[in-house]
Design a protein around this motif. Structure first.
Motif, PDB file in Angstrom:
ATOM      1  N   GLY A   1      -1.375   5.097  -2.376  1.00  0.00           N
ATOM      2  CA  GLY A   1      -0.283   5.247  -1.419  1.00  0.00           C
ATOM      3  C   GLY A   1       0.909   6.037  -1.916  1.00  0.00           C
ATOM      4  O   GLY A   1       1.928   6.129  -1.221  1.00  0.00           O
ATOM      5  N   LEU A   2       0.808   6.629  -3.107  1.00  0.00           N
ATOM      6  CA  LEU A   2       1.948   7.372  -3.639  1.00  0.00           C
ATOM      7  C   LEU A   2       2.167   8.703  -2.918  1.00  0.00           C
ATOM      8  O   LEU A   2       3.220   9.317  -3.057  1.00  0.00           O
ATOM      9  N   GLN A   3       1.168   9.140  -2.142  1.00  0.00           N
ATOM     10  CA  GLN A   3       1.308  10.422  -1.450  1.00  0.00           C
ATOM     11  C   GLN A   3       2.538  10.447  -0.548  1.00  0.00           C
ATOM     12  O   GLN A   3       3.187  11.482  -0.389  1.00  0.00           O
ATOM     13  N   ILE A   4       2.858   9.297   0.027  1.00  0.00           N
ATOM     14  CA  ILE A   4       3.984   9.233   0.954  1.00  0.00           C
ATOM     15  C   ILE A   4       5.294   9.621   0.271  1.00  0.00           C
ATOM     16  O   ILE A   4       6.159  10.270   0.866  1.00  0.00           O
ATOM     17  N   TYR A   5       5.422   9.276  -0.996  1.00  0.00           N
ATOM     18  CA  TYR A   5       6.665   9.558  -1.708  1.00  0.00           C
ATOM     19  C   TYR A   5       6.785  11.045  -2.035  1.00  0.00           C
ATOM     20  O   TYR A   5       7.876  11.613  -1.978  1.00  0.00           O
TER      21      TYR A   5
ATOM     22  N   LEU B   1       8.811  -0.156   7.788  1.00  0.00           N
ATOM     23  CA  LEU B   1      10.147  -0.379   8.334  1.00  0.00           C
ATOM     24  C   LEU B   1      10.086  -1.210   9.613  1.00  0.00           C
ATOM     25  O   LEU B   1      10.917  -2.105   9.823  1.00  0.00           O
ATOM     26  N   ARG B   2       9.111  -0.922  10.458  1.00  0.00           N
ATOM     27  CA  ARG B   2       8.984  -1.663  11.711  1.00  0.00           C
ATOM     28  C   ARG B   2       8.705  -3.139  11.438  1.00  0.00           C
ATOM     29  O   ARG B   2       9.310  -4.027  12.057  1.00  0.00           O
ATOM     30  N   GLU B   3       7.802  -3.408  10.507  1.00  0.00           N
ATOM     31  CA  GLU B   3       7.464  -4.796  10.181  1.00  0.00           C
ATOM     32  C   GLU B   3       8.666  -5.536   9.601  1.00  0.00           C
ATOM     33  O   GLU B   3       8.917  -6.698   9.938  1.00  0.00           O
TER      34      GLU B   3
ATOM     35  N   ARG C   1       3.343   7.611   8.563  1.00  0.00           N
ATOM     36  CA  ARG C   1       3.032   6.478   9.438  1.00  0.00           C
ATOM     37  C   ARG C   1       3.155   5.160   8.682  1.00  0.00           C
ATOM     38  O   ARG C   1       3.595   4.150   9.234  1.00  0.00           O
ATOM     39  N   THR C   2       2.745   5.198   7.415  1.00  0.00           N
ATOM     40  CA  THR C   2       2.824   3.984   6.601  1.00  0.00           C
ATOM     41  C   THR C   2       4.272   3.552   6.429  1.00  0.00           C
ATOM     42  O   THR C   2       4.604   2.364   6.550  1.00  0.00           O
ATOM     43  N   LEU C   3       5.143   4.507   6.156  1.00  0.00           N
ATOM     44  CA  LEU C   3       6.561   4.202   5.988  1.00  0.00           C
ATOM     45  C   LEU C   3       7.146   3.617   7.268  1.00  0.00           C
ATOM     46  O   LEU C   3       7.881   2.617   7.229  1.00  0.00           O
TER      47      LEU C   3
END
Length: 310
Positions: free
Chosen positions: A164-168, A8-10, A2-4
């Motif tokens: 926030g590194l979990q997303i990677y 991108l949306r912003e 969701r963060t990614l």
């Protein structure tokens, strides 16, 4: 994830224009087609391997890419004032100059002959080729950061930010099935693993896994200066001048540095470079890109080793 998507949306909300992105895509399509039709980089620029003029040719190639991207962005976003800023020219010429030196430098070939009296030339060559960025990229950027940079940014995003590194790692996990599938293709095993048996283990009298590990560490390191230059210097560093406009010129230039690789890799670099650029801009950190780059590279090596039963 969701963060990614939010990042991108912003970014797209603030930066996207159909005419701008369409023209940028057309520019890339034409340049990529011309490069592979003429075999431009391999046949013309790399023909001067070992000659310093190769550095100049790389600079002209990358400058054409970068300033074309800046030209498109400034034209469609009404930011022509950028071209009159002294810091824009100092930063952009420095970045392009440093990376061109890195891309065209071939002095490590001579070093490889000197190391251990030329007895392990191939192994030394492969390792030093990946480590020469310490001199050609890291050191110049450190000097620029210390003496010229006016905005503290953690050395262009190199300062670790663990939040926030979990997303990677999640993105990396998503790559595992794709890499596994690719590893069953004959073309994959023609390129990977990049490690080659050079008998260096016999020279050092150690198991081959030791020399393989040394090579893989050097191989992995080479992705760090790439992230530092493109997502760090050209996005985080240039953001103080171009704002969100730092991403598009970086993406175009990033595609150009892949011209010597298979066309599919060059095309995919556009999308990967864009996503990593947006993430770096939002987080002011390049560690996401480093994790993705290193993870994918080493997973591909591992998959190839497993397929070959090594």
């Amino acid at each position: 994830m969701r963060t990614l998507i939010r990042y991108l949306r912003e970014h797209l909300k603030a930066d996207f224009r159909v005419d701008l992105y369409a023209l940028a895509a057309l520019f890339l399509a034409v340049c990529i087609s011309v490069n592979y039709y003429l075999d431009f980089e391999d046949s013309y620029i790399d023909a001067y391997r070992g000659d310093n003029i190769r550095i100049v040719f790389y600079f002209l190639l990358y400058a054409f890419a970068y300033y074309s991207g800046v030209g498109l962005w400034t034209r469609f976003h009404g930011r022509l004032d950028v071209w009159h800023r002294r810091d824009f020219w100092i930063y952009s010429l420095t970045g392009l100059g440093i990376y061109s030196w890195y891309a065209g430098y071939y002095g490590f070939n001579e070093w490889s002959h000197v190391v251990f009296n030329d007895q392990i030339y191939a192994f030394a060559f492969y390792c030093l080729r990946n480590l020469q960025s310490l001199m050609t990229v890291i050191l110049p950027l450190m000097l620029f950061y210390w003496f010229v940079e006016k905005e503290p940014n953690g050395f262009y995003g190199m300062r670790p930010k663990w939040k926030g590194l979990q997303i990677y790692f999640l993105l990396l996990l998503c790559m595992v099935p794709l890499i596994t599938y690719a590893s069953f293709q004959p073309s994959f095993l023609e390129s990977y693993p990049t490690y080659r048996d050079t008998n260096a283990n016999e020279f050092f009298d150690v198991p081959e896994w030791v020399t393989a590990l040394i090579y893989e560490l050097a191989y992995g390191w080479d992705f760090v200066p790439t992230e530092l230059m493109f997502r760090g210097f050209l996005v985080i560093g240039m953001a103080r001048i171009l704002g969100r406009g730092a991403v598009l010129p970086m993406v175009i230039t990033y595609a150009f540095i892949h011209f010597g690789k298979p066309p599919g890799e060059t095309i995919s670099s556009i999308f990967g470079g864009y996503i990593l650029g947006v993430i770096a801009l939002q987080t002011r950190s390049i560690w996401g890109g480093i994790i993705i780059h290193l993870g994918v590279a080493w997973l591909m090596e591992l998959a190839a080793f497993i397929q070959l039963g090594l």
